[in-house]
Design a protein around this motif. Structure first.
Motif, PDB file in Angstrom:
ATOM      1  N   PHE A 291       1.475 -20.348 -18.813  1.00 49.66           N
ATOM      2  CA  PHE A 291       2.752 -20.441 -18.096  1.00 49.66           C
ATOM      3  C   PHE A 291       3.603 -21.565 -18.673  1.00 49.66           C
ATOM      4  N   HIS A 292       4.792 -21.201 -19.113  1.00 52.69           N
ATOM      5  CA  HIS A 292       5.699 -22.176 -19.710  1.00 52.69           C
ATOM      6  C   HIS A 292       6.346 -23.058 -18.646  1.00 52.69           C
ATOM      7  N   LEU A 293       6.547 -22.494 -17.459  1.00 52.34           N
ATOM      8  CA  LEU A 293       7.124 -23.261 -16.362  1.00 52.34           C
ATOM      9  C   LEU A 293       6.516 -22.769 -15.058  1.00 52.34           C
ATOM     10  N   VAL A 294       5.977 -23.696 -14.273  1.00 51.09           N
ATOM     11  CA  VAL A 294       5.540 -23.384 -12.911  1.00 51.09           C
ATOM     12  C   VAL A 294       6.418 -24.211 -11.976  1.00 51.09           C
ATOM     13  N   MET A 295       7.254 -23.521 -11.212  1.00 47.88           N
ATOM     14  CA  MET A 295       8.225 -24.161 -10.335  1.00 47.88           C
ATOM     15  C   MET A 295       7.532 -24.765  -9.113  1.00 47.88           C
ATOM     16  N   LEU A 296       8.249 -25.641  -8.432  1.00 42.76           N
ATOM     17  CA  LEU A 296       7.711 -26.341  -7.270  1.00 42.76           C
ATOM     18  C   LEU A 296       8.600 -26.044  -6.060  1.00 42.76           C
ATOM     19  N   PHE A 297       7.998 -25.514  -5.014  1.00 47.98           N
ATOM     20  CA  PHE A 297       8.738 -25.179  -3.797  1.00 47.98           C
ATOM     21  C   PHE A 297       9.479 -26.398  -3.251  1.00 47.98           C
ATOM     22  N   GLU A 298       8.799 -27.550  -3.245  1.00 41.79           N
ATOM     23  CA  GLU A 298       9.382 -28.759  -2.669  1.00 41.79           C
ATOM     24  C   GLU A 298      10.526 -29.314  -3.509  1.00 41.79           C
ATOM     25  N   PHE A 300      12.798 -27.121  -5.202  1.00 41.43           N
ATOM     26  CA  PHE A 300      13.208 -25.774  -5.585  1.00 41.43           C
ATOM     27  C   PHE A 300      14.487 -25.778  -6.420  1.00 41.43           C
ATOM     28  N   ASP A 301      15.512 -26.512  -5.988  1.00 41.08           N
ATOM     29  CA  ASP A 301      16.769 -26.526  -6.740  1.00 41.08           C
ATOM     30  C   ASP A 301      16.576 -27.186  -8.107  1.00 41.08           C
ATOM     31  N   GLU A 302      15.763 -28.256  -8.143  1.00 33.82           N
ATOM     32  CA  GLU A 302      15.465 -28.881  -9.435  1.00 33.82           C
ATOM     33  C   GLU A 302      14.726 -27.899 -10.345  1.00 33.82           C
ATOM     34  N   SER A 303      13.805 -27.137  -9.763  1.00 30.60           N
ATOM     35  CA  SER A 303      13.056 -26.152 -10.547  1.00 30.60           C
ATOM     36  C   SER A 303      13.989 -25.082 -11.102  1.00 30.60           C
ATOM     37  N   LEU A 304      14.974 -24.680 -10.303  1.00 31.76           N
ATOM     38  CA  LEU A 304      15.915 -23.665 -10.764  1.00 31.76           C
ATOM     39  C   LEU A 304      16.778 -24.180 -11.908  1.00 31.76           C
ATOM     40  N   LEU A 306      15.868 -26.430 -14.062  1.00 30.72           N
ATOM     41  CA  LEU A 306      14.975 -26.440 -15.221  1.00 30.72           C
ATOM     42  C   LEU A 306      14.784 -25.018 -15.747  1.00 30.72           C
ATOM     43  N   LEU A 307      14.625 -24.063 -14.851  1.00 29.74           N
ATOM     44  CA  LEU A 307      14.533 -22.654 -15.248  1.00 29.74           C
ATOM     45  C   LEU A 307      15.787 -22.236 -15.999  1.00 29.74           C
ATOM     46  N   ARG A 308      16.946 -22.626 -15.489  1.00 30.27           N
ATOM     47  CA  ARG A 308      18.213 -22.278 -16.145  1.00 30.27           C
ATOM     48  C   ARG A 308      18.252 -22.813 -17.580  1.00 30.27           C
ATOM     49  N   ARG A 309      17.784 -24.042 -17.750  1.00 29.75           N
ATOM     50  CA  ARG A 309      17.802 -24.645 -19.085  1.00 29.75           C
ATOM     51  C   ARG A 309      16.803 -23.956 -20.022  1.00 29.75           C
ATOM     52  N   TYR A 310      15.614 -23.670 -19.519  1.00 31.78           N
ATOM     53  CA  TYR A 310      14.601 -23.053 -20.370  1.00 31.78           C
ATOM     54  C   TYR A 310      14.968 -21.619 -20.757  1.00 31.78           C
ATOM     55  N   LEU A 311      15.577 -20.885 -19.836  1.00 28.02           N
ATOM     56  CA  LEU A 311      15.937 -19.490 -20.104  1.00 28.02           C
ATOM     57  C   LEU A 311      17.353 -19.347 -20.634  1.00 28.02           C
ATOM     58  N   ASN A 312      18.083 -20.458 -20.707  1.00 27.33           N
ATOM     59  CA  ASN A 312      19.475 -20.460 -21.166  1.00 27.33           C
ATOM     60  C   ASN A 312      20.348 -19.555 -20.277  1.00 27.33           C
ATOM     61  N   PHE A 313      20.076 -19.583 -18.976  1.00 26.17           N
ATOM     62  CA  PHE A 313      20.917 -18.894 -18.000  1.00 26.17           C
ATOM     63  C   PHE A 313      22.159 -19.732 -17.727  1.00 26.17           C
ATOM     64  N   THR A 314      23.090 -19.166 -16.966  1.00 21.41           N
ATOM     65  CA  THR A 314      24.247 -19.914 -16.483  1.00 21.41           C
ATOM     66  C   THR A 314      24.004 -20.307 -15.029  1.00 21.41           C
ATOM     67  N   ILE A 315      24.802 -21.220 -14.523  1.00 22.58           N
ATOM     68  CA  ILE A 315      24.696 -21.586 -13.108  1.00 22.58           C
ATOM     69  C   ILE A 315      25.032 -20.387 -12.238  1.00 22.58           C
ATOM     70  N   GLU A 316      25.942 -19.543 -12.690  1.00 25.64           N
ATOM     71  CA  GLU A 316      26.266 -18.327 -11.948  1.00 25.64           C
ATOM     72  C   GLU A 316      25.022 -17.455 -11.760  1.00 25.64           C
ATOM     73  N   ASP A 317      24.136 -17.444 -12.754  1.00 22.96           N
ATOM     74  CA  ASP A 317      22.929 -16.605 -12.682  1.00 22.96           C
ATOM     75  C   ASP A 317      21.939 -17.094 -11.630  1.00 22.96           C
ATOM     76  N   ILE A 318      21.947 -18.394 -11.295  1.00 22.38           N
ATOM     77  CA  ILE A 318      20.881 -18.928 -10.440  1.00 22.38           C
ATOM     78  C   ILE A 318      21.344 -19.283  -9.029  1.00 22.38           C
ATOM     79  N   VAL A 319      22.611 -19.055  -8.683  1.00 21.55           N
ATOM     80  CA  VAL A 319      23.009 -19.284  -7.292  1.00 21.55           C
ATOM     81  C   VAL A 319      22.257 -18.298  -6.406  1.00 21.55           C
ATOM     82  N   TYR A 320      21.994 -18.675  -5.173  1.00 17.02           N
ATOM     83  CA  TYR A 320      21.132 -17.843  -4.331  1.00 17.02           C
ATOM     84  C   TYR A 320      21.418 -18.064  -2.859  1.00 17.02           C
TER      85      TYR A 320
END
Length: 557
Positions: A291-298, A300-304, A306-320
């Motif tokens: 696993f390249h990244l295991v996110m942390l529930f506690e 969560f926004d920081e994990s997202l 980091l996910l955005r940076r690793y996957l080269n997503f945009t902020i628009e992609d990760i709003v929820y």
């Protein structure tokens, strides 16, 4: 003798020449081999005797692993783990979309009651916008509940091709897997691309246990939880697990369930637990390397972020909008005070030690990953500000929509389609509705009408319930000519997020909110619908034969 000597010399010379040629041929590939090295599977050392189907390979990280290790790791002492990763992942060029560097080959391990439905929603919205191919189980939303058994899977989307007769347009791999499953690297590798990015998530074990016990007792009413008294079921599970726990790990949601989701073989007996302890360190090592990244529930926004940076997503992609939450007080009408003692917590920690070790390890690792990022907290602060705006915008009138959806679902749930006569009426109604509300050619209209006649004569061997859900998915909705006034009103009602150093300007519409608020099963159905449409259009073209399309799709439906 002289002749033999000359033969030997000639053979030696030829061998040396061939060796030099081979070296020269391999030289240009050396640099590419170094780049691909992190994406090739490696042999796993973890082969416990009790499970012949355990992982036989593991994938190296896409990030550079540094040689130094932590002096103090809270789990699995005296082992070497991939705890340090570079902040600039090496991205295999094929694992990107055509127009950007975003990662499009992704496996997300959907761990129960750890905000995984929210991450799944993000990935499904991302994939739907880009027409990506999801791993879709044929008859449910679970890929597997046991490591050695997988559900039947729909075939991946055919590749896009200018000529629909082009056999090179076929594909044997999927882009994204994000449904519930028990992780099995060997089986997953048959479904996904070799360069896929592996993502997971963990949560503090006792909080995850409480959330699971409450959720699966009061919402899904699991048999082993349902029979326990609502006032004492938490302490009953802790103090007397032998009597109150589920009989198998596949049925349990309250015993080392995160480790089980990650693919750990765990038993109930003392001998089985001791056997699991002996191999846990190697299991954790393999998991860390996979696993390249295991996110942390506690976090969560920081994990997202980091996910955005690793996957080269945009902020628009990760709003929820937070998903799959369950109000315990509202639904169960009991107190949250379970009278948990210190002794109870000690017993729980000992019994669920695998989850605690897993959580401690990945909590440490993600904190190290975050520490290496530049200007990270500034981006997190910016993301949370945008998130607050988006969630407030999407919360407007959501209660009214939710109540309407519940009423509609309740009515549909009581339709007597299990009776053959009623199901026949339903499928005929579906055909008429499809003809009226979908875009199709005159030939396709005639074919649907003929299909209705065949069904009425009871000549059709296809399951009618499958046709009821399949037919509307084959066609696009008719769109009425837009009114300029309506368009202006829609633009005015959209939320506009201005451009910043972290994001380009983007808008959030009511339709975007609907997707973010959509329940998991409804979103899965939407993914299935798009999968069917794209499969039919790519294989047969837009002017497809309805009969041929139905024949093809029902083979895996």
């Amino acid at each position: 003798m002289k002749q033999q000597r000359w033969v030997f010399i000639v053979l030696l010379v030829v061998t040396l020449v061939l060796y030099m040629v081979t070296i020269n041929l391999q030289a240009p590939l050396k640099q590419e081999r170094q780049l691909l090295d992190y994406f090739e599977p490696k042999e796993s050392k973890y082969t416990p005797a009790q499970d012949e189907h355990i992982l036989t390979d593991s994938i190296k990280g896409k990030y550079e692993t540094r040689k130094s290790a932590l002096n103090e790791i809270p789990v699995a002492e005296n082992k070497t783990y991939r705890t340090e990763v570079s902040t600039s992942p090496k991205v295999y060029r094929k694992n990107t979309s055509k127009n950007s560097g975003e990662i499009t080959h992704i496996e997300f391990l959907k761990v129960h009651k750890a905000a995984s439905s929210t991450v799944q929603n993000i990935l499904m919205r991302f994939g739907l916008k880009r027409n990506l191919s999801f791993v879709i189980p044929a008859d449910q939303h679970y890929i597997s509940k046991e490591r050695t058994y997988f559900s039947d899977i729909w075939p991946p989307l055919p590749k896009e091709s200018a000529d629909i007769r082009d056999n090179l347009g076929k594909s044997d791999k999927h882009d994204i897997l994000c449904n519930h499953m028990v992780f099995n690297r060997k089986k997953i590798s048959r479904l996904l691309h070799n360069d896929s990015m592996y993502i997971g998530i963990v949560r503090e074990p006792f909080d995850q246990f409480l959330s699971s016990a409450i959720y699966y007792k009061f919402k899904y009413k699991y048999p082993y939880l349902r029979r326990l008294p609502k006032e004492t079921f938490i302490t009953d599970l802790i103090r007397n697990p032998r009597q109150n726990e589920a009989t198998t790990m596949a049925e349990s949601m309250t015993y080392n369930s995160m480790s089980y989701d990650f693919g750990m073989s765990i038993g109930y007996s003392e001998a089985a637990i001791n056997g699991s302890l002996e191999v846990f360190d190697e299991f954790l090592n393999d998991t860390a390397n996979t696993f390249h990244l295991v996110m942390l529930f506690e976090k969560f926004d920081e994990s997202l972020v980091l996910l955005r940076r690793y996957l080269n997503f945009t902020i628009e992609d990760i709003v929820y909008v937070p998903g799959n939450s369950f109000s315990f007080k509202k639904e169960a009408n009991v107190t949250l005070e379970f009278n948990i003692t210190e002794d109870d917590m000690a017993v729980f920690r000992e019994r669920n030690q695998f989850d605690y070790k897993l959580y401690a390890f990945f909590k440490t690792r993600i904190e190290m990953q975050i520490a290496r990022e530049s200007m990270f907290q500034e981006e997190v602060k910016h993301f949370k500000a945008i998130l607050n705006e988006v969630q407030e915008f999407c919360a407007e009138d959501d209660d009214e929509k939710s109540q309407k959806n519940k009423t509609t679902s309740a009515k549909e749930a009581h339709k007597p389609i299990d009776v053959k006569k009623e199901r026949l009426k339903t499928v005929l109604k579906t055909i008429n509705s499809t003809i009226s509300n979908k875009v199709m050619t005159e030939k396709q209209t005639i074919e649907l009408q003929e299909l209705g006649k065949i069904i009425q004569k009871d000549y059709l061997k296809w399951p009618l319930k499958d046709l009821i859900s399949l037919l509307p998915r084959l066609f696009q909705d008719k769109r009425s000519k837009p009114d300029p006034k309506d368009e202006d009103a829609s633009l005015e009602s959209d939320l506009v997020i201005p451009e910043s150093k972290w994001n380009k300007e983007f808008t959030v519409s009511a339709a975007d909110c609907d997707l973010m608020n959509m329940e998991e099963l409804s979103l899965v159905q939407k993914v299935k619908s798009q999968h069917i449409k794209l499969t039919v259009y790519r294989k047969f073209g837009e002017n497809f034969s309805v009969i041929e399309a139905v024949k093809h799709v029902l083979r895996f439906y």
